[in-house]
Design a protein around this motif. Structure first.
Motif, PDB file in Angstrom:
ATOM      1  N   MET A 105       0.817  -1.192   0.000  1.00 18.04           N
ATOM      2  CA  MET A 105       0.000   0.000   0.000  1.00 18.04           C
ATOM      3  C   MET A 105       0.866   1.264   0.000  1.00 18.04           C
ATOM      4  N   LEU A 106       1.997   1.201   0.703  1.00 17.27           N
ATOM      5  CA  LEU A 106       2.877   2.364   0.735  1.00 17.27           C
ATOM      6  C   LEU A 106       3.464   2.667  -0.642  1.00 17.27           C
ATOM      7  N   VAL A 107       3.797   1.630  -1.377  1.00 17.14           N
ATOM      8  CA  VAL A 107       4.348   1.821  -2.719  1.00 17.14           C
ATOM      9  C   VAL A 107       3.291   2.464  -3.624  1.00 17.14           C
ATOM     10  N   VAL A 108       2.077   1.997  -3.545  1.00  9.28           N
ATOM     11  CA  VAL A 108       0.993   2.556  -4.366  1.00  9.28           C
ATOM     12  C   VAL A 108       0.765   4.026  -4.006  1.00  9.28           C
ATOM     13  N   ALA A 109       0.728   4.342  -2.729  1.00 11.58           N
ATOM     14  CA  ALA A 109       0.529   5.731  -2.299  1.00 11.58           C
ATOM     15  C   ALA A 109       1.684   6.613  -2.760  1.00 11.58           C
ATOM     16  N   GLY A 110       2.911   6.111  -2.659  1.00 16.09           N
ATOM     17  CA  GLY A 110       4.068   6.873  -3.107  1.00 16.09           C
ATOM     18  C   GLY A 110       4.057   7.121  -4.600  1.00 16.09           C
ATOM     19  N   VAL A 111       3.770   6.097  -5.372  1.00  9.29           N
ATOM     20  CA  VAL A 111       3.708   6.245  -6.828  1.00  9.29           C
ATOM     21  C   VAL A 111       2.593   7.211  -7.218  1.00  9.29           C
ATOM     22  N   PHE A 112       1.451   7.099  -6.569  1.00  9.64           N
ATOM     23  CA  PHE A 112       0.336   8.008  -6.843  1.00  9.64           C
ATOM     24  C   PHE A 112       0.779   9.455  -6.669  1.00  9.64           C
ATOM     25  N   ASN A 113       1.426   9.757  -5.551  1.00 18.19           N
ATOM     26  CA  ASN A 113       1.865  11.131  -5.299  1.00 18.19           C
ATOM     27  C   ASN A 113       2.909  11.604  -6.302  1.00 18.19           C
ATOM     28  N   VAL A 114       3.827  10.747  -6.651  1.00 25.00           N
ATOM     29  CA  VAL A 114       4.885  11.119  -7.592  1.00 25.00           C
ATOM     30  C   VAL A 114       4.317  11.330  -8.996  1.00 25.00           C
ATOM     31  N   VAL A 115       3.244  10.657  -9.337  1.00 27.20           N
ATOM     32  CA  VAL A 115       2.647  10.796 -10.671  1.00 27.20           C
ATOM     33  C   VAL A 115       1.656  11.965 -10.731  1.00 27.20           C
ATOM     34  N   ILE A 116       0.833  12.125  -9.721  1.00 27.18           N
ATOM     35  CA  ILE A 116      -0.257  13.109  -9.761  1.00 27.18           C
ATOM     36  C   ILE A 116       0.200  14.541  -9.524  1.00 27.18           C
ATOM     37  N   TRP A 117       1.041  14.772  -8.533  1.00 21.77           N
ATOM     38  CA  TRP A 117       1.383  16.152  -8.160  1.00 21.77           C
ATOM     39  C   TRP A 117       2.099  16.934  -9.254  1.00 21.77           C
ATOM     40  N   PRO A 118       3.005  16.359 -10.017  1.00 21.57           N
ATOM     41  CA  PRO A 118       3.595  17.150 -11.115  1.00 21.57           C
ATOM     42  C   PRO A 118       2.556  17.595 -12.157  1.00 21.57           C
ATOM     43  N   ARG A 119       1.564  16.772 -12.397  1.00 21.54           N
ATOM     44  CA  ARG A 119       0.500  17.165 -13.334  1.00 21.54           C
ATOM     45  C   ARG A 119      -0.295  18.336 -12.767  1.00 21.54           C
ATOM     46  N   PHE A 120      -0.529  18.310 -11.453  1.00 20.17           N
ATOM     47  CA  PHE A 120      -1.221  19.415 -10.796  1.00 20.17           C
ATOM     48  C   PHE A 120      -0.362  20.680 -10.860  1.00 20.17           C
ATOM     49  N   ALA A 121       0.943  20.544 -10.702  1.00 23.02           N
ATOM     50  CA  ALA A 121       1.848  21.695 -10.766  1.00 23.02           C
ATOM     51  C   ALA A 121       1.757  22.371 -12.132  1.00 23.02           C
ATOM     52  N   LYS A 122       1.700  21.578 -13.181  1.00 20.26           N
ATOM     53  CA  LYS A 122       1.574  22.158 -14.523  1.00 20.26           C
ATOM     54  C   LYS A 122       0.277  22.946 -14.645  1.00 20.26           C
ATOM     55  N   ALA A 123      -0.801  22.422 -14.084  1.00 17.80           N
ATOM     56  CA  ALA A 123      -2.085  23.130 -14.132  1.00 17.80           C
ATOM     57  C   ALA A 123      -2.008  24.454 -13.374  1.00 17.80           C
ATOM     58  N   ILE A 124      -1.294  24.479 -12.263  1.00 17.31           N
ATOM     59  CA  ILE A 124      -1.154  25.706 -11.483  1.00 17.31           C
ATOM     60  C   ILE A 124      -0.334  26.729 -12.263  1.00 17.31           C
ATOM     61  N   VAL A 125       0.757  26.303 -12.869  1.00 15.24           N
ATOM     62  CA  VAL A 125       1.605  27.220 -13.637  1.00 15.24           C
ATOM     63  C   VAL A 125       0.824  27.811 -14.807  1.00 15.24           C
ATOM     64  N   ASP A 126      -0.040  27.038 -15.409  1.00 12.08           N
ATOM     65  CA  ASP A 126      -0.823  27.507 -16.551  1.00 12.08           C
ATOM     66  C   ASP A 126      -2.023  28.359 -16.147  1.00 12.08           C
ATOM     67  N   ASP A 127      -2.347  28.411 -14.862  1.00 16.33           N
ATOM     68  CA  ASP A 127      -3.505  29.167 -14.373  1.00 16.33           C
ATOM     69  C   ASP A 127      -3.180  30.661 -14.345  1.00 16.33           C
ATOM     70  N   ASP A 128      -4.109  31.480 -14.827  1.00 18.01           N
ATOM     71  CA  ASP A 128      -3.914  32.935 -14.860  1.00 18.01           C
ATOM     72  C   ASP A 128      -3.777  33.542 -13.466  1.00 18.01           C
ATOM     73  N   ARG A 129      -4.373  32.911 -12.462  1.00 13.80           N
ATOM     74  CA  ARG A 129      -4.302  33.449 -11.097  1.00 13.80           C
ATOM     75  C   ARG A 129      -2.915  33.322 -10.491  1.00 13.80           C
ATOM     76  N   ALA A 130      -2.043  32.531 -11.088  1.00  4.20           N
ATOM     77  CA  ALA A 130      -0.713  32.312 -10.535  1.00  4.20           C
ATOM     78  C   ALA A 130       0.254  33.455 -10.838  1.00  4.20           C
ATOM     79  N   TRP A 131      -0.058  34.293 -11.804  1.00  6.87           N
ATOM     80  CA  TRP A 131       0.874  35.311 -12.268  1.00  6.87           C
ATOM     81  C   TRP A 131       0.238  36.689 -12.279  1.00  6.87           C
ATOM     82  N   ALA A 132       1.067  37.712 -12.121  1.00  3.36           N
ATOM     83  CA  ALA A 132       0.580  39.096 -12.163  1.00  3.36           C
ATOM     84  C   ALA A 132       0.263  39.508 -13.600  1.00  3.36           C
ATOM     85  N   GLY A 133       0.915  38.896 -14.549  1.00  2.00           N
ATOM     86  CA  GLY A 133       0.695  39.179 -15.967  1.00  2.00           C
ATOM     87  C   GLY A 133       0.826  37.892 -16.756  1.00  2.00           C
TER      88      GLY A 133
END
Length: 74
Positions: A1-29
């Motif tokens: 279960m720990l391996v599955v949870a670790g892999v999930f976090n390593v796979v999902i969070w970078p995709r979320f980071a890309k969505a945040i960087v692409d969000d207009d609210r993240a930048w002043a311009g």
């Protein structure tokens, strides 16, 4: 279960980071050409913490699996 949870976090969070960087609210311009806003920094801390914990959990899970396979009762 720990391996599955670790892999999930390593796979999902970078995709979320890309969505945040692409969000207009993240930048002043324009993205990467202007100052990052609080929205960006809050999510950067969240993602960094989650990734760190995910890697720690993954390492613990992998080490546990390897130790279990090496034990004589396995």
């Amino acid at each position: 279960m720990l391996v599955v949870a670790g892999v999930f976090n390593v796979v999902i969070w970078p995709r979320f980071a890309k969505a945040i960087v692409d969000d207009d609210r993240a930048w002043a311009g324009e993205a990467w050409s202007s100052a990052p806003q609080a929205f960006f920094w809050v999510h950067a801390v969240l993602i960094g913490t989650a990734m760190t914990l995910g890697v720690i959990v993954l390492v613990i899970g992998v080490r546990s699996l390897l130790a279990h396979r090496r034990s004589p009762s396995a």
